[in-house]
Scaffold this active site. Structure first.
Site, PDB file in Angstrom:
ATOM      1  N   CYS A   3       0.701  -1.000  -0.028  1.00  0.00           N
ATOM      2  CA  CYS A   3       0.029  -0.046   0.125  1.00  0.00           C
ATOM      3  C   CYS A   3       0.985   1.310  -0.017  1.00  0.00           C
ATOM      4  CB  CYS A   3      -0.904  -0.124   1.302  1.00  0.00           C
ATOM      5  SG  CYS A   3      -1.789   1.656   1.292  1.00  0.00           S
ATOM      6  N   CYS A   6       0.468   3.538   3.114  1.00  0.00           N
ATOM      7  CA  CYS A   6       1.166   2.817   4.388  1.00  0.00           C
ATOM      8  C   CYS A   6       2.736   2.719   4.252  1.00  0.00           C
ATOM      9  CB  CYS A   6       0.921   1.297   4.412  1.00  0.00           C
ATOM     10  SG  CYS A   6      -0.607   0.985   5.181  1.00  0.00           S
ATOM     11  N   ASP A  29      -0.381  16.614  -1.710  1.00  0.00           N
ATOM     12  CA  ASP A  29      -0.612  15.786  -2.885  1.00  0.00           C
ATOM     13  C   ASP A  29       0.605  16.075  -3.738  1.00  0.00           C
ATOM     14  OD1 ASP A  29      -3.171  14.295  -4.089  1.00  0.00           O
ATOM     15  OD2 ASP A  29      -1.617  14.667  -5.446  1.00  0.00           O
ATOM     16  N   HIS A  45      -4.398   0.984   8.370  1.00  0.00           N
ATOM     17  CA  HIS A  45      -4.799   0.818   7.158  1.00  0.00           C
ATOM     18  C   HIS A  45      -6.272   0.513   6.887  1.00  0.00           C
ATOM     19  CE1 HIS A  45      -4.579  -0.116   2.696  1.00  0.00           C
ATOM     20  NE2 HIS A  45      -5.672  -1.118   3.005  1.00  0.00           N
ATOM     21  N   ASN A  85     -12.736   9.782  -2.865  1.00  0.00           N
ATOM     22  CA  ASN A  85     -12.986   9.042  -3.707  1.00  0.00           C
ATOM     23  C   ASN A  85     -13.256   7.664  -3.151  1.00  0.00           C
ATOM     24  OD1 ASN A  85     -13.087  11.187  -5.494  1.00  0.00           O
ATOM     25  ND2 ASN A  85     -10.896  10.952  -5.898  1.00  0.00           N
ATOM     26  N   HIS A  96      -6.444   3.475   0.254  1.00  0.00           N
ATOM     27  CA  HIS A  96      -6.037   3.861   1.635  1.00  0.00           C
ATOM     28  C   HIS A  96      -6.860   4.859   1.859  1.00  0.00           C
ATOM     29  CE1 HIS A  96      -3.137   3.619   5.445  1.00  0.00           C
ATOM     30  NE2 HIS A  96      -4.158   5.025   5.376  1.00  0.00           N
ATOM     31  N   HIS A  98      -8.382   8.244   2.462  1.00  0.00           N
ATOM     32  CA  HIS A  98      -7.846   9.595   2.477  1.00  0.00           C
ATOM     33  C   HIS A  98      -8.976  10.536   1.944  1.00  0.00           C
ATOM     34  CE1 HIS A  98      -7.459   7.848  -1.649  1.00  0.00           C
ATOM     35  NE2 HIS A  98      -7.334   9.038  -2.126  1.00  0.00           N
ATOM     36  N   HIS A 100      -9.155  14.331   0.514  1.00  0.00           N
ATOM     37  CA  HIS A 100      -8.428  15.519  -0.095  1.00  0.00           C
ATOM     38  C   HIS A 100      -8.923  16.825   0.346  1.00  0.00           C
ATOM     39  CE1 HIS A 100      -7.302  13.255  -3.868  1.00  0.00           C
ATOM     40  NE2 HIS A 100      -8.219  12.322  -3.378  1.00  0.00           N
TER      41      HIS A 100
HETATM   42  P1  5GP Z   1      -7.486   9.229  -5.169  1.00  0.00           P
HETATM   43  O1  5GP Z   1      -7.260   9.317  -6.752  1.00  0.00           O
HETATM   44  O2  5GP Z   1      -7.410   7.854  -4.964  1.00  0.00           O
HETATM   45  O3  5GP Z   1      -8.644   9.868  -4.893  1.00  0.00           O
HETATM   46  O4  5GP Z   1      -6.119   9.907  -4.655  1.00  0.00           O
HETATM   47  C1  5GP Z   1      -5.082   9.630  -4.750  1.00  0.00           C
HETATM   48  C2  5GP Z   1      -3.964  10.954  -4.825  1.00  0.00           C
HETATM   49  O5  5GP Z   1      -2.871  10.533  -4.145  1.00  0.00           O
HETATM   50  C3  5GP Z   1      -3.995  11.453  -5.923  1.00  0.00           C
HETATM   51  O6  5GP Z   1      -4.551  12.997  -5.997  1.00  0.00           O
HETATM   52  C4  5GP Z   1      -2.427  11.471  -6.312  1.00  0.00           C
HETATM   53  O7  5GP Z   1      -1.849  12.785  -7.043  1.00  0.00           O
HETATM   54  C5  5GP Z   1      -1.727  11.180  -4.993  1.00  0.00           C
HETATM   55  N1  5GP Z   1      -0.479  10.721  -4.974  1.00  0.00           N
HETATM   56  C6  5GP Z   1      -0.378   9.388  -5.564  1.00  0.00           C
HETATM   57  N2  5GP Z   1       0.883   8.813  -5.377  1.00  0.00           N
HETATM   58  C7  5GP Z   1       1.488   9.815  -4.511  1.00  0.00           C
HETATM   59  C8  5GP Z   1       2.741  10.108  -4.045  1.00  0.00           C
HETATM   60  O8  5GP Z   1       3.656   8.953  -4.222  1.00  0.00           O
HETATM   61  N3  5GP Z   1       2.829  11.027  -3.050  1.00  0.00           N
HETATM   62  C9  5GP Z   1       2.048  11.853  -2.729  1.00  0.00           C
HETATM   63  N4  5GP Z   1       2.412  12.938  -1.864  1.00  0.00           N
HETATM   64  N5  5GP Z   1       0.847  11.825  -3.347  1.00  0.00           N
HETATM   65  C10 5GP Z   1       0.654  10.779  -4.213  1.00  0.00           C
HETATM   66 ZN    ZN Z   2      -2.388   1.447   3.577  1.00  0.00          ZN
END
Ligand code: 5GP
Ligand code: ZN
Length: 112
Positions: A3, A6, A29, A45, A85, A96, A98, A100
């Protein structure tokens, strides 16, 4: 467990931390979609909102109280958006839980 978040919690992948305590981590992000784009995650997690239940959901209230603090620290006095999301239709790319925090400009009024 493989993950990404994680690994960020464990320090195996670097991140720009905004806030951290024993329960949660907030970091910037990597691909910001607004001038302020911060992710807030529980250290435990949990795959996503769809894995929340009576036993593990206490951290969500804790996260939202910290979101209010973080947004104040970031100077988001004119407002912001909090998004989580979920799954394929929700375009969740990291499994995992989260949240935003998006702000720092006038956001689009469209939800989808
Ligand atoms: P999701 O699309 O799952 O709602 O959001 C995942 C977010 O994680 C995305 O906005 C993406 O830019 C961010 N993200 C993906 N990989 C990394 C990373 O390695 N570091 C950071 N800081 N953000 C990440
Ligand atoms: Zn995780």
């Amino acid at each position: 467990m493989d993950c990404l978040f994680c690994k960020i919690i464990a320090g195996e992948i670097p991140s720009t931390k905004v806030y951290e305590d024993d329960k949660i981590l907030a970091f910037r992000d990597i691909n910001p979609q607004a001038p302020a784009h911060i992710l807030v995650i529980p250290k435990e997690h949990i795959g996503g909102v769809d894995e929340l239940n009576a036993e593990n959901s206490g951290v969500v209230g804790y996260i939202f109280a910290k979101i209010a603090e973080i947004a104040r620290q970031e100077g988001l006095k004119d407002g912001y958006r909090v998004v989580s999301n979920v799954g394929e239709h929700g375009c969740q790319s990291v499994r995992h839980l989260h949240f935003h925090i998006l702000g720092g400009k006038q956001l689009n009024g469209n939800m989808v």
